[in-house]
Motif scaffolding. Structure first.
Motif, PDB file in Angstrom:
ATOM      1  N   GLY A  34     140.904  51.049  81.944  1.00 31.43           N
ATOM      2  CA  GLY A  34     140.929  51.803  80.692  1.00 31.43           C
ATOM      3  C   GLY A  34     139.600  52.452  80.366  1.00 31.43           C
ATOM      4  N   SER A  35     138.673  52.452  81.325  1.00 34.45           N
ATOM      5  CA  SER A  35     137.339  53.017  81.112  1.00 34.45           C
ATOM      6  C   SER A  35     137.147  54.274  81.955  1.00 34.45           C
ATOM      7  N   ALA A  36     136.576  55.308  81.334  1.00 39.51           N
ATOM      8  CA  ALA A  36     136.291  56.559  82.049  1.00 39.51           C
ATOM      9  C   ALA A  36     134.869  56.573  82.600  1.00 39.51           C
ATOM     10  N   LEU A  37     134.232  55.423  82.658  1.00 39.54           N
ATOM     11  CA  LEU A  37     132.827  55.347  83.058  1.00 39.54           C
ATOM     12  C   LEU A  37     132.600  55.889  84.461  1.00 39.54           C
ATOM     13  N   VAL A  38     133.425  55.477  85.411  1.00 43.29           N
ATOM     14  CA  VAL A  38     133.269  55.939  86.793  1.00 43.29           C
ATOM     15  C   VAL A  38     133.586  57.431  86.898  1.00 43.29           C
ATOM     16  N   LEU A  39     134.550  57.903  86.118  1.00 45.49           N
ATOM     17  CA  LEU A  39     134.870  59.335  86.113  1.00 45.49           C
ATOM     18  C   LEU A  39     133.675  60.145  85.630  1.00 45.49           C
ATOM     19  N   ARG A  40     133.038  59.698  84.547  1.00 42.33           N
ATOM     20  CA  ARG A  40     131.857  60.403  84.030  1.00 42.33           C
ATOM     21  C   ARG A  40     130.763  60.476  85.082  1.00 42.33           C
ATOM     22  N   LEU A  41     130.532  59.363  85.734  1.00 46.90           N
ATOM     23  CA  LEU A  41     129.491  59.307  86.758  1.00 46.90           C
ATOM     24  C   LEU A  41     129.848  60.191  87.951  1.00 46.90           C
ATOM     25  N   GLY A  42     131.104  60.109  88.383  1.00 43.85           N
ATOM     26  CA  GLY A  42     131.539  60.903  89.524  1.00 43.85           C
ATOM     27  C   GLY A  42     131.434  62.394  89.252  1.00 43.85           C
ATOM     28  N   LEU A  43     131.804  62.816  88.035  1.00 46.08           N
ATOM     29  CA  LEU A  43     131.736  64.231  87.682  1.00 46.08           C
ATOM     30  C   LEU A  43     130.299  64.746  87.677  1.00 46.08           C
ATOM     31  N   VAL A  44     129.368  63.941  87.151  1.00 45.35           N
ATOM     32  CA  VAL A  44     127.962  64.351  87.146  1.00 45.35           C
ATOM     33  C   VAL A  44     127.459  64.558  88.571  1.00 45.35           C
ATOM     34  N   LEU A  45     127.767  63.617  89.451  1.00 40.18           N
ATOM     35  CA  LEU A  45     127.263  63.704  90.823  1.00 40.18           C
ATOM     36  C   LEU A  45     127.904  64.861  91.585  1.00 40.18           C
ATOM     37  N   LEU A  46     129.191  65.108  91.341  1.00 36.88           N
ATOM     38  CA  LEU A  46     129.851  66.250  91.998  1.00 36.88           C
ATOM     39  C   LEU A  46     129.301  67.569  91.474  1.00 36.88           C
ATOM     40  N   ALA A  47     129.176  67.665  90.154  1.00 37.94           N
ATOM     41  CA  ALA A  47     128.718  68.917  89.539  1.00 37.94           C
ATOM     42  C   ALA A  47     127.246  69.192  89.810  1.00 37.94           C
ATOM     43  N   GLY A  48     126.478  68.151  90.079  1.00 34.41           N
ATOM     44  CA  GLY A  48     125.036  68.318  90.215  1.00 34.41           C
ATOM     45  C   GLY A  48     124.524  68.377  91.632  1.00 34.41           C
ATOM     46  N   ARG A  49     125.418  68.551  92.592  1.00 34.29           N
ATOM     47  CA  ARG A  49     124.982  68.517  93.998  1.00 34.29           C
ATOM     48  C   ARG A  49     124.042  69.651  94.365  1.00 34.29           C
ATOM     49  N   ARG A  50     124.097  70.753  93.620  1.00 35.39           N
ATOM     50  CA  ARG A  50     123.217  71.881  93.931  1.00 35.39           C
ATOM     51  C   ARG A  50     122.251  72.167  92.786  1.00 35.39           C
ATOM     52  N   GLN A  51     122.119  71.220  91.870  1.00 30.46           N
ATOM     53  CA  GLN A  51     121.206  71.388  90.742  1.00 30.46           C
ATOM     54  C   GLN A  51     119.835  70.786  91.067  1.00 30.46           C
ATOM     55  N   ASP A  52     118.865  71.140  90.280  1.00 34.83           N
ATOM     56  CA  ASP A  52     117.476  70.732  90.508  1.00 34.83           C
ATOM     57  C   ASP A  52     117.217  69.390  89.822  1.00 34.83           C
ATOM     58  N   ALA A  53     117.002  68.343  90.614  1.00 36.76           N
ATOM     59  CA  ALA A  53     116.772  67.014  90.054  1.00 36.76           C
ATOM     60  C   ALA A  53     115.537  66.979  89.170  1.00 36.76           C
ATOM     61  N   GLY A  54     114.510  67.743  89.538  1.00 40.36           N
ATOM     62  CA  GLY A  54     113.282  67.773  88.744  1.00 40.36           C
ATOM     63  C   GLY A  54     113.527  68.315  87.348  1.00 40.36           C
ATOM     64  N   LYS A  55     114.342  69.369  87.229  1.00 36.83           N
ATOM     65  CA  LYS A  55     114.653  69.951  85.923  1.00 36.83           C
ATOM     66  C   LYS A  55     115.483  68.989  85.081  1.00 36.83           C
ATOM     67  N   VAL A  56     116.417  68.312  85.728  1.00 34.99           N
ATOM     68  CA  VAL A  56     117.243  67.332  85.006  1.00 34.99           C
ATOM     69  C   VAL A  56     116.377  66.177  84.511  1.00 34.99           C
ATOM     70  N   MET A  57     115.417  65.752  85.335  1.00 40.39           N
ATOM     71  CA  MET A  57     114.524  64.667  84.928  1.00 40.39           C
ATOM     72  C   MET A  57     113.693  65.083  83.724  1.00 40.39           C
ATOM     73  N   LYS A  58     113.229  66.324  83.704  1.00 44.52           N
ATOM     74  CA  LYS A  58     112.468  66.810  82.555  1.00 44.52           C
ATOM     75  C   LYS A  58     113.328  66.837  81.302  1.00 44.52           C
ATOM     76  N   LEU A  59     114.586  67.273  81.441  1.00 41.97           N
ATOM     77  CA  LEU A  59     115.503  67.271  80.300  1.00 41.97           C
ATOM     78  C   LEU A  59     115.648  65.859  79.731  1.00 41.97           C
ATOM     79  N   TYR A  60     115.814  64.876  80.621  1.00 43.55           N
ATOM     80  CA  TYR A  60     116.019  63.500  80.147  1.00 43.55           C
ATOM     81  C   TYR A  60     114.717  62.865  79.655  1.00 43.55           C
ATOM     82  N   PHE A  61     113.609  63.259  80.237  1.00 50.61           N
ATOM     83  CA  PHE A  61     112.331  62.728  79.767  1.00 50.61           C
ATOM     84  C   PHE A  61     112.045  63.217  78.346  1.00 50.61           C
ATOM     85  N   TYR A  62     112.035  64.534  78.162  1.00 42.56           N
ATOM     86  CA  TYR A  62     111.708  65.070  76.842  1.00 42.56           C
ATOM     87  C   TYR A  62     112.825  64.791  75.836  1.00 42.56           C
ATOM     88  N   GLY A  63     114.069  64.743  76.315  1.00 44.90           N
ATOM     89  CA  GLY A  63     115.176  64.388  75.430  1.00 44.90           C
ATOM     90  C   GLY A  63     115.059  62.955  74.938  1.00 44.90           C
TER      91      GLY A  63
END
Length: 381
Positions: free
Chosen positions: A90-119
Motif C-alpha cells: 500500500g506504499s508508493a515509496l518504491v514507485l517514487r524512487l524508481g521514477l526519480v532514477l528513471l527520469a534522472g538518468r540523463r540529468q546533472d547530479a551536481g545540479k540536483v545536489m545543489k538544489l537539495y543543498f540550498y533547498g
C-alpha cells in the motif's frame, strides 16, 4: 525541401519534449524536497497533494526519457517491482524512487545536489524561524538522555538526533560540492560552523560521523597518491560491509541481553555507544518475520536503517539497494570521484543510526546515481 522541413519539425518536437521532461523532473524534485523533513520536523511536511504532484511530474519526466528499443525491459522491471510493492504494502515509496532514477538518468547530479543543498538550507531556516516564533518544535529540550538529564538543542526539529541527521546531510552535501576544492582556511572556518550545532545537539552519531568524514576530507586533500586514495576508499567499503554483516548477524547469533547503564562485555559497550540501538534492532529482528517484499505494518521500532528497511521494505529491496550502492561506490572510486565516494561513505555509515534508506529526498546516495557521468562529479583539485 520537404524532408528538411520534416527533420526540422522533428528536432523541434524533440527539443520541446526534452525541455518539458526537464521541467517535469525538477518539479518532481522540488515536491520531494518540500516533503523531505516529514518524520523529522513538525509543520505539515507530509503533504499528500505534493507527493501525488511529484509522482505525476516524475512519471511525465520518465516517459520523456523512454527509448522503446533500449529501455523497455528496464522500465517494465521498475514498474513491475513498484506495482507489486504498491499492491502488497500500500506504499508508493518504491514507485517514487524508481521514477526519480528513471527520469534522472540523463540529468546533472551536481545540479540536483545543489538544489537539495540550498533547498535544505532554506527548509532548516524555515523550521528554525517557526520554532523561534512558537509555531513549531522547540529550540532545545531538557530530558534524560543516556541515563542523565541534559540539555540538547534541536532547533525546531522533533528530536536532537533528527536535527543532527539533517545537519549531517547539509555537511556531506557541502563536502561533495565544495569541501575538496575550497582553500584550507575556508575549510577550517566551515568545519567550525558545522561542528558547533553538532555539539549543541549532542548527538553521538552526528559528532562521530562528522569527525570521521572530516578526517577523510583532510586526508584526501593532503595525500594525492592515487594508490593511497584508492586504498582509503576500499577500506571504507570494507568497514561498511563489516558493519552491515554485523547487524545482519543479529538474526543468527544469540548475543547476550544488554546490561543497561553498565558495561560488562563488548555487547554492552556497543550498545552504550549506540544508545541501545543494537539491542532494539536485534529485538525487532527476532520479533518480526522478514518478508521478500517487506511488511509496512511493522512499526519503525528501530533507528537502525538496515534493519528498518529489511523489515519494512523487504529482502528484495535491500538486496537491490546494497547492489546499486556498491556499484555506484565502486564506479566513483574507479573514476576518482572523491566527493561522491565520501558522500556514499557518509550515508552508508549513518544508516546505522537513522532509518532513511528508501527515501530519495533524505538519502543523498541516490542523487549520485543520477546522470552518472564523469563531467559533474570528478574532482579536479
Amino acid at each position: 525541401m520537404t524532408v528538411w522541413k520534416m527533420k526540422g519539425k522533428s528536432f523541434k518536437i524533440n527539443d520541446i519534449l526534452k525541455n518539458s521532461g526537464k521541467a517535469a523532473f525538477y518539479t518532481g524534485l522540488v515536491c520531494e524536497l518540500l516533503v523531505s523533513p516529514s518524520g523529522f520536523a513538525s509543520g505539515g511536511f507530509m503533504n499528500q497533494a505534493l507527493i501525488f504532484l511529484g509522482i505525476a511530474a516524475l512519471f511525465v519526466a520518465a516517459l520523456t526519457e523512454l527509448d522503446f528499443k533500449k529501455d523497455l525491459l528496464l522500465y517494465a522491471a521498475v514498474f513491475a517491482f513498484s506495482g507489486v510493492f504498491l499492491l502488497v504494502s500500500g506504499s508508493a515509496l518504491v514507485l517514487r524512487l524508481g521514477l526519480v532514477l528513471l527520469a534522472g538518468r540523463r540529468q546533472d547530479a551536481g545540479k540536483v545536489m545543489k538544489l537539495y543543498f540550498y533547498g535544505t538550507v532554506l527548509l532548516s531556516v524555515y523550521i528554525l524561524i517557526r520554532a523561534l516564533c512558537g509555531l513549531g518544535g522547540d529550540i532545545y529540550v531538557v530530558d534524560n538522555f543516556r541515563h542523565v538529564k541534559e540539555r540538547r538543542f534541536m532547533f525546531g526539529f522533533l528530536h536532537p538526533n533528527a536535527f543532527s541527521f539533517f545537519w549531517f546531510r547539509l555537511f556531506i552535501m557541502w563536502i561533495y560540492l565544495y569541501g575538496l576544492r575550497v582553500k584550507a582556511g575556508f575549510l577550517a572556518i566551515a568545519s567550525v560552523v558545522f561542528a558547533v550545532p553538532f555539539i549543541l545537539a549532542s548527538s553521538k552519531m552526528g559528532i562521530a560521523i562528522f569527525l570521521y568524514i572530516l578526517a577523510g576530507v583532510v586526508f584526501l586533500r593532503l595525500d594525492k597518491n592515487e594508490k593511497h586514495v584508492r586504498i582509503y576508499h576500499r577500506a571504507q567499503q570494507l568497514i561498511a560491509a563489516a558493519v552491515i554483516l554485523f547487524i545482519l548477524s543479529f538474526l543468527f547469533i544469540p548475543y547476550p541481553e544488554n546490561h543497561t547503564g553498565k558495561v560488562e562485555n563488548v555487547w554492552d559497550a556497543l550498545n552504550e555507544v549506540t544508545t541501545g540501538r543494537f539491542e532494539i534492532a536485534r529485538d525487532a529482528l527476532k520479533s518480526n518475520s522478514i518478508e521478500l517484499l517487506g511488511d509496512r505494518s511493522v512499526e519503525e521500532a528501530t533507528e537502525v536503517g538496515y534493519v528498518n528497511s529489511l523489515l519494512r521494505e523487504g529482502i528484495l529491496f535491500m538486496a537491490v539497494y546494497l547492489l546499486l550502492a556498491f556499484l555506484r561506490w565502486n564506479s566513483s572510486v574507479k573514476k576518482k570521484e572523491n566527493g561522491t565516494a565520501l558522500l556514499i561513505t557518509g550515508f552508508m555509515l549513518y544508516s546505522v543510526a537513522e532509518a532513511f534508506i528508501p527515501y530519495f529526498n533524505k538519502n543523498g546516495l541516490f542523487i549520485t546515481m543520477l546522470g552518472v557521468s564523469e563531467k559533474d562529479e570528478k574532482d579536479k583539485d
